[in-house]
Motif scaffolding. Structure first.
Motif, short mmCIF file in Angstrom:
data_model
loop_
_atom_site.label_atom_id
_atom_site.label_comp_id
_atom_site.label_asym_id
_atom_site.label_seq_id
_atom_site.Cartn_x
_atom_site.Cartn_y
_atom_site.Cartn_z
N PRO A 32 0.83 -1.21 0.00
CA PRO A 32 0.00 0.00 0.00
C PRO A 32 0.87 1.27 0.00
O PRO A 32 1.94 1.29 0.60
N GLU A 33 0.36 2.31 -0.67
CA GLU A 33 1.14 3.52 -0.85
C GLU A 33 1.60 4.13 0.48
O GLU A 33 2.73 4.59 0.60
N ALA A 34 0.72 4.13 1.48
CA ALA A 34 1.09 4.73 2.77
C ALA A 34 2.30 4.03 3.37
O ALA A 34 3.18 4.67 3.96
N SER A 35 2.36 2.72 3.22
CA SER A 35 3.50 1.97 3.75
C SER A 35 4.74 2.19 2.89
O SER A 35 5.85 2.28 3.41
N LYS A 38 6.49 5.35 3.86
CA LYS A 38 7.29 5.19 5.09
C LYS A 38 8.59 4.45 4.79
O LYS A 38 9.64 4.79 5.33
N ILE A 39 8.51 3.44 3.93
CA ILE A 39 9.72 2.69 3.56
C ILE A 39 10.70 3.60 2.83
O ILE A 39 11.89 3.62 3.13
N GLU A 40 10.16 4.40 1.90
CA GLU A 40 11.04 5.28 1.13
C GLU A 40 11.66 6.37 1.98
O GLU A 40 12.80 6.79 1.74
N ALA A 41 10.94 6.82 2.98
CA ALA A 41 11.50 7.84 3.88
C ALA A 41 12.73 7.29 4.60
O ALA A 41 13.64 8.04 4.97
N ARG A 42 12.75 5.96 4.79
CA ARG A 42 13.88 5.35 5.50
C ARG A 42 15.00 4.92 4.56
O ARG A 42 16.16 4.89 4.95
N THR A 43 14.66 4.56 3.33
CA THR A 43 15.68 3.97 2.46
C THR A 43 16.30 4.94 1.47
O THR A 43 17.34 4.66 0.90
N LYS A 44 15.64 6.08 1.23
CA LYS A 44 16.23 7.06 0.31
C LYS A 44 16.68 8.25 1.12
O LYS A 44 15.91 9.15 1.42
N ASN A 45 17.95 8.24 1.47
CA ASN A 45 18.43 9.31 2.35
C ASN A 45 19.19 10.40 1.60
O ASN A 45 19.79 11.26 2.21
N GLY A 46 19.17 10.34 0.27
CA GLY A 46 19.82 11.39 -0.51
C GLY A 46 21.29 11.11 -0.78
O GLY A 46 21.87 11.71 -1.67
N ASP A 76 2.72 -11.08 1.20
CA ASP A 76 2.32 -12.44 0.80
C ASP A 76 2.77 -13.47 1.84
O ASP A 76 3.42 -14.46 1.51
N ASN A 77 2.42 -13.22 3.07
CA ASN A 77 2.77 -14.17 4.12
C ASN A 77 1.82 -15.36 4.03
O ASN A 77 0.63 -15.23 4.24
N SER A 78 2.37 -16.51 3.68
CA SER A 78 1.52 -17.68 3.47
C SER A 78 0.98 -18.23 4.79
O SER A 78 0.02 -18.99 4.80
N VAL A 79 1.60 -17.83 5.90
CA VAL A 79 1.14 -18.31 7.20
C VAL A 79 -0.13 -17.56 7.64
O VAL A 79 -1.14 -18.16 7.99
N THR A 80 -0.08 -16.24 7.56
CA THR A 80 -1.24 -15.44 7.98
C THR A 80 -2.23 -15.25 6.84
O THR A 80 -3.38 -14.89 7.06
N GLY A 81 -1.77 -15.46 5.57
CA GLY A 81 -2.64 -15.27 4.43
C GLY A 81 -2.87 -13.81 4.08
O GLY A 81 -3.70 -13.49 3.24
N GLU A 82 -2.15 -12.93 4.74
CA GLU A 82 -2.34 -11.51 4.49
C GLU A 82 -1.47 -11.03 3.34
O GLU A 82 -0.36 -11.49 3.16
N LYS A 83 -2.03 -10.08 2.56
CA LYS A 83 -1.30 -9.53 1.43
C LYS A 83 -0.09 -8.72 1.94
O LYS A 83 1.03 -8.92 1.52
N TRP A 84 -0.35 -7.80 2.82
CA TRP A 84 0.70 -6.96 3.37
C TRP A 84 0.40 -6.64 4.81
O TRP A 84 -0.76 -6.37 5.16
N SER A 85 1.39 -6.68 5.66
CA SER A 85 1.21 -6.19 7.02
C SER A 85 2.44 -5.42 7.44
O SER A 85 3.57 -5.87 7.22
N ASP A 86 2.22 -4.23 8.00
CA ASP A 86 3.33 -3.41 8.49
C ASP A 86 4.01 -4.09 9.67
O ASP A 86 3.36 -4.77 10.45
#
Ligand SMILES: [Zn+2]
Length: 90
Positions: A32-35, A38-46, A76-86
């Motif tokens: 999801p875009e909101a997540s 947050k990921i990009e704020a941490r991984t793209k530091n300039g 795609d966690n096959s254990v929980t069956g969830e598409k994405w979880s933060d």
């Protein structure tokens, strides 16, 4: 069991280096875009882009920072069956 640096960083996953792969764009687009923001704020530091990896066993998505790995969530966690979880640290 102690984890090596190239093993999956998720606590309850025992997958080794062979199950860790770069997070490809089609997978990344499923987060999801909101997540993603947050990921990009941490991984793209300039200065450099932190590589984003995914464990093909548990779906753990994490940043490979120079000194440690940081878990962003699970895709795609096959254990929980969830598409994405933060992760709690995202
Ligand atoms: Zn894993």
């Amino acid at each position: 069991m102690a984890k090596r640096l190239d093993d999956c960083p998720a606590q309850n996953c025992s997958a080794g280096a062979g199950r860790q792969s770069e997070l490809r764009p089609p997978y990344y687009a499923e987060i999801p875009e909101a997540s993603r923001e947050k990921i990009e704020a941490r991984t793209k530091n300039g200065v450099f882009d932190v590589p984003i990896l995914r464990c093909t066993y548990c779906g753990c998505v994490y940043g490979k920072f120079p000194v440690r790995r940081h878990i962003f969530g699970w895709l795609d966690n096959s254990v929980t069956g969830e598409k994405w979880s933060d992760s709690r640290e995202l």
